[in-house]
Design an enzyme around this catalytic site. Structure first.
Site, short mmCIF file in Angstrom:
data_model
loop_
_atom_site.label_atom_id
_atom_site.label_comp_id
_atom_site.label_asym_id
_atom_site.label_seq_id
_atom_site.Cartn_x
_atom_site.Cartn_y
_atom_site.Cartn_z
N GLU A 327 0.81 -1.21 0.00
CA GLU A 327 0.00 0.00 0.00
C GLU A 327 0.85 1.27 0.00
O GLU A 327 0.57 2.24 0.69
CB GLU A 327 -0.96 0.00 1.20
CG GLU A 327 -1.94 -1.15 1.18
CD GLU A 327 -2.94 -1.11 2.31
OE1 GLU A 327 -4.12 -1.38 2.07
OE2 GLU A 327 -2.53 -0.82 3.46
N ASP A 401 -8.50 -9.05 3.60
CA ASP A 401 -8.29 -7.93 4.52
C ASP A 401 -9.38 -7.85 5.58
O ASP A 401 -10.22 -6.96 5.52
CB ASP A 401 -8.24 -6.62 3.72
CG ASP A 401 -7.83 -5.43 4.58
OD1 ASP A 401 -7.36 -5.63 5.70
OD2 ASP A 401 -8.00 -4.29 4.10
N GLU A 429 -13.20 -2.51 11.54
CA GLU A 429 -13.08 -1.74 10.31
C GLU A 429 -14.14 -2.12 9.29
O GLU A 429 -14.68 -1.26 8.59
CB GLU A 429 -11.68 -1.94 9.72
CG GLU A 429 -11.47 -1.26 8.38
CD GLU A 429 -10.07 -1.50 7.82
OE1 GLU A 429 -9.81 -1.02 6.71
OE2 GLU A 429 -9.25 -2.18 8.50
#
Length: 736
Positions: A327, A401, A429
């Site tokens: 990332e 993820d 998240e």
């Protein structure tokens, strides 16, 4: 308002001398701290010590703890002694008789092995050999014909853990008669990863700002730091990473190392080591070099010197956590080197001090066009056995993820010569932030219990990470923390259970989520069996409910852009393909799902053949992973005779129905708790049901544009249009 707190506030109006007023404040403050109810707002987590009212239980505890011999000669032992006195005195409403030397009146001994007489040492020899450095013994023993309750361990920290265990048993009203507990952690490194930034924002944090007030450190030590350490020690967490994996170089400068050292000083008496995140490009950005090549001699020297500096500030520093070449983060691949080159360079610098490198395997590249789910395996597995023995590779529980549901990561079991750390996400998240009640130990348990088939049957993920499958020396589990400055620490009261449950599973990954839920409810709310039964049913069902109303049947990554708040299955315009939900669900007029079989990306080949065979065939693939591994027609016939479109729609509806049932059950629990406790969760459940309907409506309306089919009977019709849901924007969603 708490009546005792109310009295304290009213005293402002009393016309008495200042000296008497100060004394009055002290008395009232002491009373508040030892009140029978939880601290308002849930600040005390599962660690409040209410008075024990049940006479039979109380009389047993009074007798058992009448006189205590507690030998202290270290900070950790003093911490344990303070906790024991705090807990017993509050629960029994007394001032304990605790002495540094034994006498005939002692009914409890709290001493390390080496301070016991030879008779007891000999009797418990097998137990002491079993518990290692961090384990403990809580046992009824006889000394000179007299029964005593013994808490003992080989090392100081074992005494601390044993004290917390005893107090938890007492708080749950468990009998101590004939007690015989011998425990040792099954995972060596039990770590929290804080994604906290130096400006006190928290990436993917939904409970306020970071606990660490870097501006006031190192001089000002917030009481909350001690309370944080105490909470972690109570569940056996022994390591914390203070800063975000998207690392800031400043934390490696001397002024920030001094601040980190102040935190380490607070945590040390609770058996907790400090770790820091290291930015791979630090030699350039704060070191003045023109390269960060891990094979460059100047870079190697810079890291060697930096590590020496860190240990001058923090003598028991744990090591570095590194996110590299993922990332946009810099890493060894920037210089044509491998993850092994980068990790081993840092590990060599840390090794003389006993430090560890924890190298994250969460990698995916914008230049790699293969299935994102395959990339970590491809980059790491070929290097199995090449990492130094103080390198641990940290692997997310699934290959994408932290989704509401993923199959276990294929790296588990595929690297027998490398120590792998399990990385779970405690912060929610992708599971409704701190607005949704989701009991994550159900997710953790599902992953830990998964069969890898790497050495035949009964070779679970748990046996990989605890080191028993491949005889690894270092075992580890990491959890991305959900902790912030909110009064109750975690935003949602039940999110405390995820912190608690993570710690319990890091200590013993073979525990069941049902046991953990019951423990947490008893320690946090009430021992009433009816209350526990009711609310445990909510907790155990909650994770599956979220999967159903967000991503059923193997769908994944349907969340909106950036903040991941709410549904966005239509998002397709982001700069990298694998950032778009459309990349994952592949919905078109022919069907839906990601083909990861040999006819697609062939990601199934990364699993053991026994697992791959099951996943490759839609007839044998578990329904919960069906669209993770297969792209299937909308009218694909399932085992129950229904078609895929109907099944997806009914799952979304079931998720909403499950939340409505959770609300109904919570109403039944009202009589067992305070109005404040009830109403806080009630309001959050109201948010959850609204957002569950939002998820259902938005996703079904969008997918319906491809399926062209009507919603099946039993599924509520959306009141708004698809365009309405697409128009919703949330520029200030938290945690982004």
């Amino acid at each position: 308002m708490n009546s005792k707190l109310h009295i304290a506030l009213l005293c402002i109006n009393i016309n008495i001398s200042s000296a008497h007023l100060r004394l009055f404040y002290v008395i009232i403050f002491f009373t508040i701290l030892h009140s029978n109810s939880q601290t308002p707002g849930g600040y005390d987590l599962w660690l409040g010590y209410p008075k024990i009212e049940e006479s039979i239980v109380r009389s047993e505890y009074v007798k058992t703890t009448n006189s205590i011999f507690f030998l202290t000669n270290s900070d950790i032992l003093q911490t344990a002694r303070n906790e024991l006195i705090r807990g017993i005195d509050a629960m029994l409403e007394r001032v304990s008789d605790v002495r540094d030397s034994p006498n005939l009146l002692n009914t409890m001994w709290v001493v390390k092995k080496n301070d016991l007489n030879q008779e007891i040492q000999s009797t418990l020899k097998a137990d002491f050999e079993r518990i290692g450095k961090e384990g403990f013994i809580v046992k009824s023993v006889f000394l000179d014909g007299k029964g005593i309750l013994l808490i003992s361990a080989n090392e100081d920290v074992g005494i601390l853990y044993g004290v917390f265990k005893l107090l938890q048993l007492m708080k749950m009203h468990k009998s101590l008669d004939g007690i015989n507990i011998v425990e040792t952690p099954k995972i060596e490194l039990r770590m929290l990863n804080h994604w906290d930034n130096l400006d006190r924002t928290v990436e993917r944090g939904y409970a306020g700002f970071s606990l660490w007030n870097w501006q006031k450190l190192p001089i000002y030590i917030d009481q909350r730091y001690k309370d944080y350490a105490r909470a972690n020690a109570s569940i056996g967490i022994n390591a914390t990473v203070l800063t975000n994996v998207n690392a800031n170089n400043l934390v490696l400068n001397s002024d920030y190392l001094e601040k980190a050292a102040a935190l380490a000083d607070v945590f040390r008496p609770y058996g907790i080591k400090v770790y820091l995140t290291a930015r791979f490009s630090a030699p350039i950005e704060i070191g003045g070099l023109n390269t960060a090549d891990p094979l460059d001699k100047d870079v190697i020297e810079w890291w060697n010197n930096k590590v020496k500096e860190v240990y001058k500030f923090i003598p028991d520093f744990g090591g570095f956590l590194v996110k590299a070449n993922s990332e946009g983060q810099p890493g060894p691949q920037n210089y044509g080197r491998t993850h092994v080159d980068g990790a081993n360079m840092m590990a060599s610098a840390l090794k003389p001090f006993g430090g560890l490198v924890i190298w994250r395997a969460f990698v995916y590249s914008e230049t790699d066009t293969t299935d994102r789910a395959k990339q970590a395996y491809t980059e790491f597995v070929p290097y199995d056995g090449n990492f130094l023995d103080n390198v641990l590779v940290q692997v997310k529980n699934g290959p994408i993820d932290f989704q509401p549901r993923e199959p276990f990561h294929p790296m588990f079991g595929a690297m027998p010569n490398t120590s792998l750390v399990m990385e779970f996400q405690i912060t929610q998240e992708y599971l409704g932030f701190s607005s949704h009640l989701v009991f994550l130990p159900k997710l953790y348990e599902e992953v830990l219990d998964a069969e890898t088939f790497r050495k035949g049957k009964n070779t679970t993920v748990t046996k990989v990470i605890d080191g028993s499958l491949f005889n690894k020396k270092i075992s580890g589990m990491a959890g991305v923390a959900n902790i912030g400055t909110d009064m109750n620490w975690t935003g949602h009261p039940f999110a405390q259970a995820n912190w608690y449950g993570y710690g319990r599973l890091a200590w013993d990954p073979y525990l069941s989520s049902e046991i953990i839920a019951e423990e947490w409810l008893r320690l946090t709310y009430s021992n009433n069996p009816e209350f526990v039964k009711l609310v445990k049913s909510i907790m155990i069902a909650s994770r599956e409910a979220v999967v159903n109303y967000m991503t059923p049947m193997g769908l994944h990554h349907l969340m909106d852009t950036g903040h991941h708040y709410g549904p966005g299955p239509w998002v397709s315009d982001l700069s990298r393909p694998e950032w778009n939900p459309t990349y994952y669900h592949n919905a078109d007029k022919n069907g839906i799902g990601f083909d990861r079989t040999p006819s697609g990306s062939n990601a199934t080949a990364q699993y053991a053949p026994e697992i791959a065979k099951i996943f490759n065939d839609p007839e044998t693939c578990p329904e919960e992973y069906l669209l993770w591994f297969h792209h299937l027609p909308w009218d694909y016939k399932l085992k129950n005779g229904g078609i895929l479109w109907d099944a997806i729609a009914l799952k979304y509806q079931k998720g909403v129905d499950q939340v409505e049932e959770m609300i109904s059950i919570w109403k039944q629990a009202k009589t067992y708790i305070s109005d404040d406790q009830y109403n806080e969760v009630r309001m959050l459940l109201e948010i959850q049901i609204q957002e569950a309907r939002w998820w259902r409506n938005a996703c079904l309306l969008y997918f319906q544009t491809f399926s062209g089919k009507e919603l099946p009977p039993g599924v509520e019709r959306p009141e708004e249009s698809l365009e309405h849901y697409k128009s919703l924007k949330f520029p200030y969603a938290p945690g982004n």
